[in-house]
Design a protein around this motif. Structure first.
Motif, PDB file in Angstrom:
ATOM      1  N   ALA A   2       0.844  -1.073   0.108  1.00 45.42           N
ATOM      2  CA  ALA A   2       0.103  -0.210  -0.071  1.00 45.42           C
ATOM      3  C   ALA A   2       0.783   1.134  -0.209  1.00 45.42           C
ATOM      4  O   ALA A   2       1.839   1.538   0.778  1.00 45.42           O
ATOM      5  CB  ALA A   2      -0.809   0.086   1.156  1.00 45.42           C
ATOM      6  N   PHE A   3       0.517   2.153  -0.801  1.00 44.27           N
ATOM      7  CA  PHE A   3       1.095   3.419  -0.763  1.00 44.27           C
ATOM      8  C   PHE A   3       0.179   4.712  -0.340  1.00 44.27           C
ATOM      9  O   PHE A   3      -1.025   4.596  -0.460  1.00 44.27           O
ATOM     10  CB  PHE A   3       1.608   3.719  -2.366  1.00 44.27           C
ATOM     11  N   PHE A   4       0.907   5.698   0.229  1.00 44.13           N
ATOM     12  CA  PHE A   4       0.218   6.761   0.593  1.00 44.13           C
ATOM     13  C   PHE A   4       0.681   8.035  -0.039  1.00 44.13           C
ATOM     14  O   PHE A   4       1.614   8.151  -0.476  1.00 44.13           O
ATOM     15  CB  PHE A   4       0.575   7.045   2.182  1.00 44.13           C
ATOM     16  N   ARG A   5      -0.505   9.116  -0.277  1.00 43.42           N
ATOM     17  CA  ARG A   5      -0.150  10.270  -0.616  1.00 43.42           C
ATOM     18  C   ARG A   5      -0.376  11.389   0.751  1.00 43.42           C
ATOM     19  O   ARG A   5      -1.183  11.294   1.228  1.00 43.42           O
ATOM     20  CB  ARG A   5      -0.755  10.773  -1.764  1.00 43.42           C
ATOM     21  N   ALA A   6       0.575  12.168   0.991  1.00 42.97           N
ATOM     22  CA  ALA A   6       0.509  13.010   2.075  1.00 42.97           C
ATOM     23  C   ALA A   6       1.042  14.418   1.941  1.00 42.97           C
ATOM     24  O   ALA A   6       2.003  14.662   1.049  1.00 42.97           O
ATOM     25  CB  ALA A   6       0.988  12.805   3.093  1.00 42.97           C
ATOM     26  N   ALA A   7       0.461  15.331   2.348  1.00 41.64           N
ATOM     27  CA  ALA A   7       1.002  16.836   2.400  1.00 41.64           C
ATOM     28  C   ALA A   7       1.612  16.981   3.651  1.00 41.64           C
ATOM     29  O   ALA A   7       1.221  16.820   4.789  1.00 41.64           O
ATOM     30  CB  ALA A   7      -0.088  17.832   2.160  1.00 41.64           C
ATOM     31  N   ILE A   8       2.874  17.272   3.657  1.00 42.13           N
ATOM     32  CA  ILE A   8       3.828  17.513   4.862  1.00 42.13           C
ATOM     33  C   ILE A   8       4.709  18.690   4.954  1.00 42.13           C
ATOM     34  O   ILE A   8       5.236  18.940   3.815  1.00 42.13           O
ATOM     35  CB  ILE A   8       4.699  16.202   4.899  1.00 42.13           C
ATOM     36  N   CYS A  64       4.628   7.529  -0.717  1.00 38.20           N
ATOM     37  CA  CYS A  64       5.483   6.690   0.083  1.00 38.20           C
ATOM     38  C   CYS A  64       4.633   5.410   0.513  1.00 38.20           C
ATOM     39  O   CYS A  64       3.569   5.404   0.579  1.00 38.20           O
ATOM     40  CB  CYS A  64       6.110   7.202   1.417  1.00 38.20           C
ATOM     41  N   THR A  65       5.437   4.520   1.083  1.00 37.44           N
ATOM     42  CA  THR A  65       4.711   3.451   1.558  1.00 37.44           C
ATOM     43  C   THR A  65       4.204   3.652   3.024  1.00 37.44           C
ATOM     44  O   THR A  65       4.446   4.590   3.675  1.00 37.44           O
ATOM     45  CB  THR A  65       5.844   2.226   1.883  1.00 37.44           C
ATOM     46  N   GLU A  66       3.090   2.621   3.220  1.00 36.39           N
ATOM     47  CA  GLU A  66       2.556   2.778   4.761  1.00 36.39           C
ATOM     48  C   GLU A  66       3.495   2.682   5.689  1.00 36.39           C
ATOM     49  O   GLU A  66       3.223   3.601   6.704  1.00 36.39           O
ATOM     50  CB  GLU A  66       1.412   1.699   4.819  1.00 36.39           C
ATOM     51  N   GLU A  67       4.565   1.985   5.688  1.00 37.12           N
ATOM     52  CA  GLU A  67       5.448   1.980   6.803  1.00 37.12           C
ATOM     53  C   GLU A  67       6.074   3.331   6.877  1.00 37.12           C
ATOM     54  O   GLU A  67       6.284   3.773   7.808  1.00 37.12           O
ATOM     55  CB  GLU A  67       6.312   0.857   6.493  1.00 37.12           C
ATOM     56  N   VAL A  68       6.455   3.890   6.045  1.00 40.60           N
ATOM     57  CA  VAL A  68       7.230   5.163   5.914  1.00 40.60           C
ATOM     58  C   VAL A  68       6.275   6.282   6.225  1.00 40.60           C
ATOM     59  O   VAL A  68       6.593   7.039   7.213  1.00 40.60           O
ATOM     60  CB  VAL A  68       7.896   5.500   4.476  1.00 40.60           C
ATOM     61  N   MET A  69       5.207   6.220   5.958  1.00 42.34           N
ATOM     62  CA  MET A  69       4.017   7.148   6.166  1.00 42.34           C
ATOM     63  C   MET A  69       3.913   7.379   7.853  1.00 42.34           C
ATOM     64  O   MET A  69       4.012   8.227   8.372  1.00 42.34           O
ATOM     65  CB  MET A  69       2.696   6.917   5.419  1.00 42.34           C
ATOM     66  N   SER A  70       3.858   5.981   8.322  1.00 37.77           N
ATOM     67  CA  SER A  70       3.716   5.801   9.772  1.00 37.77           C
ATOM     68  C   SER A  70       4.787   6.419  10.568  1.00 37.77           C
ATOM     69  O   SER A  70       4.342   7.185  11.561  1.00 37.77           O
ATOM     70  CB  SER A  70       3.431   4.417  10.138  1.00 37.77           C
ATOM     71  N   ALA A  71       5.985   6.220   9.934  1.00 42.42           N
ATOM     72  CA  ALA A  71       7.104   6.746  10.625  1.00 42.42           C
ATOM     73  C   ALA A  71       7.165   8.372  10.486  1.00 42.42           C
ATOM     74  O   ALA A  71       7.671   8.939  11.611  1.00 42.42           O
ATOM     75  CB  ALA A  71       8.480   6.317  10.120  1.00 42.42           C
ATOM     76  N   ILE A  72       6.863   8.752   9.400  1.00 41.52           N
ATOM     77  CA  ILE A  72       6.966  10.212   9.356  1.00 41.52           C
ATOM     78  C   ILE A  72       5.780  10.884  10.347  1.00 41.52           C
ATOM     79  O   ILE A  72       6.131  12.032  10.782  1.00 41.52           O
ATOM     80  CB  ILE A  72       6.753  10.623   7.822  1.00 41.52           C
ATOM     81  N   ASP A  85      -4.797   6.809   1.619  1.00 39.76           N
ATOM     82  CA  ASP A  85      -4.275   5.766   0.776  1.00 39.76           C
ATOM     83  C   ASP A  85      -4.427   5.624  -0.305  1.00 39.76           C
ATOM     84  O   ASP A  85      -5.833   5.880  -0.829  1.00 39.76           O
ATOM     85  CB  ASP A  85      -5.018   4.533   1.728  1.00 39.76           C
ATOM     86  N   ILE A  86      -3.406   5.239  -1.188  1.00 41.48           N
ATOM     87  CA  ILE A  86      -3.722   5.480  -2.762  1.00 41.48           C
ATOM     88  C   ILE A  86      -3.702   4.149  -3.548  1.00 41.48           C
ATOM     89  O   ILE A  86      -3.438   3.885  -4.513  1.00 41.48           O
ATOM     90  CB  ILE A  86      -2.802   6.269  -3.461  1.00 41.48           C
ATOM     91  N   GLY A  87      -3.652   3.041  -2.460  1.00 37.95           N
ATOM     92  CA  GLY A  87      -3.551   1.712  -2.933  1.00 37.95           C
ATOM     93  C   GLY A  87      -2.116   1.351  -3.346  1.00 37.95           C
ATOM     94  O   GLY A  87      -1.227   1.801  -2.846  1.00 37.95           O
ATOM     95  N   ASP A  88      -2.364   0.102  -4.142  1.00 31.80           N
ATOM     96  CA  ASP A  88      -1.038  -0.512  -4.597  1.00 31.80           C
ATOM     97  C   ASP A  88      -0.552  -0.048  -5.912  1.00 31.80           C
ATOM     98  O   ASP A  88      -0.257  -0.863  -6.798  1.00 31.80           O
ATOM     99  CB  ASP A  88      -1.373  -2.155  -4.662  1.00 31.80           C
ATOM    100  N   ASN A  89      -0.440   1.106  -6.026  1.00 31.59           N
ATOM    101  CA  ASN A  89       0.078   1.783  -7.344  1.00 31.59           C
ATOM    102  C   ASN A  89       1.647   1.470  -7.612  1.00 31.59           C
ATOM    103  O   ASN A  89       2.465   1.792  -7.146  1.00 31.59           O
ATOM    104  CB  ASN A  89      -0.098   3.325  -7.433  1.00 31.59           C
TER     105      ASN A  89
END
Length: 89
Positions: A2-8, A64-72, A85-89
């Motif tokens: 799973a990948f995520f998109r985020a504004a940071i 980024c991946t879900e794991e990286v998003m959680s860490a950030i 969550d943008i799925g498995d792109n």
């Protein structure tokens, strides 16, 4: 995966602070020096030359991946404005 998109919100780093392999000529978001992201884009909406040096922050859109998003999200050096969550792109 799973990948995520985020504004940071992130500070930026000079080329001298960039310890990644290879030559680095541009200022980069500090976040990409600390975390592996698939891609990033400046969404501040302001020209780099007029961003004030203090507080040294701007907003980027990352994927980024879900794991990286959680860490950030757990890292107090960064402010996650939103993520999706943008799925498995």
């Amino acid at each position: 995966m799973a990948f995520f998109r985020a504004a940071i919100v992130t500070p930026w780093s000079s080329p001298e602070e960039d310890t990644r392999e290879g030559p680095h000529q541009a200022w980069n978001p500090t976040l990409i020096l600390e975390y592996e992201v698939r891609k990033f884009e400046d969404i501040t909406g302001q020209a780099a030359e007029v961003i004030p040096p203090s507080p040294n922050e701007y907003t980027i859109l990352v994927e980024c991946t879900e794991e990286v998003m959680s860490a950030i999200a757990a890292d107090s050096d960064y402010d996650v404005l939103w993520s999706e969550d943008i799925g498995d792109n």
